[in-house]
Scaffold this active site. Structure first.
Site, PDB file in Angstrom:
ATOM      1  N   GLN A 241      12.435 136.765  97.337  1.00  0.00           N
ATOM      2  CA  GLN A 241      12.084 135.359  97.331  1.00  0.00           C
ATOM      3  C   GLN A 241      12.600 134.673  96.045  1.00  0.00           C
ATOM      4  OE1 GLN A 241      10.313 133.553  99.649  1.00  0.00           O
ATOM      5  NE2 GLN A 241      10.156 135.325 100.988  1.00  0.00           N
ATOM      6  N   TYR A 244      12.160 128.983  93.178  1.00  0.00           N
ATOM      7  CA  TYR A 244      11.914 127.655  93.746  1.00  0.00           C
ATOM      8  C   TYR A 244      12.747 127.529  95.010  1.00  0.00           C
ATOM      9  CZ  TYR A 244      16.216 126.562  91.090  1.00  0.00           C
ATOM     10  OH  TYR A 244      17.484 126.586  90.562  1.00  0.00           O
ATOM     11  N   HIS A 248      20.043 128.064  95.453  1.00  0.00           N
ATOM     12  CA  HIS A 248      20.801 128.124  94.209  1.00  0.00           C
ATOM     13  C   HIS A 248      21.334 129.539  94.011  1.00  0.00           C
ATOM     14  CE1 HIS A 248      16.605 129.142  93.329  1.00  0.00           C
ATOM     15  NE2 HIS A 248      17.033 129.874  92.307  1.00  0.00           N
ATOM     16  N   HIS A 250      22.606 132.367  91.049  1.00  0.00           N
ATOM     17  CA  HIS A 250      22.602 132.775  89.644  1.00  0.00           C
ATOM     18  C   HIS A 250      23.967 133.375  89.296  1.00  0.00           C
ATOM     19  CE1 HIS A 250      18.152 132.435  89.306  1.00  0.00           C
ATOM     20  NE2 HIS A 250      18.234 132.685  90.605  1.00  0.00           N
TER      21      HIS A 250
END
Length: 316
Positions: A241, A244, A248, A250
């Site tokens: 998970q 937020y 997105h 990383h």
């Protein structure tokens, strides 16, 4: 309040309540306390402060002992080995710590940043539909307003390294708040998708391949042009998970090891995500809509109790 927190007197007004977490790998402490409430409000409001020791600057390596060392004290010495504590002179170019502040902090923030035990769970598409999707849908829009501010250019516009305004694969690329903006070996960027309907890995399908390929391509280009890191120098991954629920990616220096968020059970390499989507149809259910996903949940996570209880329904 964010601007006033840059003031040393405001930082010193922090009242410590308790320690939330410690990380001996990154040399960081996460504190819970409070600051004076924002202007117009009475009393104090909760705050989370994470204080992390910064890395030594490579460009100062040759002068650390000859010029920067202010004091040293012997710990122990035996044969050819000697251990000492050392104190460096203060320097504007080499801060001692990096401070991250969340204020006002909610109960969700406090749970997220608290030390916690984790458990492995399996999430079938049925459990996603019954437990996880309603959990995501229940989050108010205010929880990701800061993302909207970045996408619209009303905040952090000066930090954006690349902005793609395409209606199909738009995204922004900027430094992650965890990076000190100096140490290339710990480079950490984040690419945030413009699409509001992609909140997690589960929402991806073949139609998003253009966006994912664009993020991979542009991140590599920006890092090569700005910091000279060539092909194979980046680790790009997606959390599930996520912290937020707005999609997105990383992007970190491949030599940056030890980050909890890169662990199996949370991180999915962007290259693998793209490859799996390429196996399915551009339209119709994708592999991530149909797969059973296995991941870790901390005991403070909102999904911990219902997902842990639901594991008894699954066949071994």
């Amino acid at each position: 309040m964010s601007n006033s927190l840059a003031d040393i007197d405001t930082l010193r007004s922090f009242h410590f309540d308790r320690l939330l977490n410690e990380d001996p790998i990154t040399h960081a402490l996460t504190l819970l306390g409070s600051f004076p409430a924002p202007e117009g409000a009475q009393g104090r409001s909760p705050a989370i402060v994470r204080i992390e020791k910064t890395a030594l600057l490579l460009e100062r390596a040759g002068e650390l002992l000859s010029q920067s060392l202010r004091d040293a004290r012997l710990i122990e010495s035996t044969d050819i080995y000697t251990w000492l504590f050392g104190w460096l002179e203060s320097s504007v170019d080499a801060p001692d710590v990096k401070i991250n502040v969340i204020h006002p902090a909610t109960d969700v923030h406090i749970r997220k940043y608290s030390a916690q035990q984790v458990v492995i769970v399996r999430e079938t598409p049925a459990l996603y539909a019954r437990i996880v999707r309603p959990y995501i849908d229940a989050f108010p829009a205010a929880r990701t307003q800061w993302v909207e501010n970045i996408l619209s250019g009303t905040s952090e516009a000066d930090k954006v390294l690349h902005r793609d305004s395409s209606p199909t694969h738009g995204h922004v690329l900027l430094p992650d708040m965890k990076w000190d903006l100096k140490t290339i070996s710990s480079l950490y960027l984040v690419a945030i998708a413009s699409a509001r309907d992609v909140r997690s890995l589960r929402d991806l399908h073949g139609g998003h391949l253009g966006m994912l390929r664009s993020i991979r391509r542009e991140a590599a280009r920006v890092v090569r042009e700005r910091w000279g890191l060539g092909k194979g120098a980046l680790r790009m991954f997606v959390h599930y998970q996520p912290s937020y629920y707005h999609f997105h990616v990383h992007i970190v220096n491949v030599n940056y090891n030890g980050l909890p968020g890169m662990s199996v059970g949370q991180a999915h390499l962007l290259d693998d995500v793209i490859a799996l989507l390429e196996l399915g149809p551009e339209d119709g259910p994708s592999v991530f809509e149909q797969a059973t996903l296995t991941y870790t949940l901390g005991e403070q996570h909102g999904l911990y109790a219902p997902m842990k209880a639901a594991q008894d329904e699954l066949d071994d």
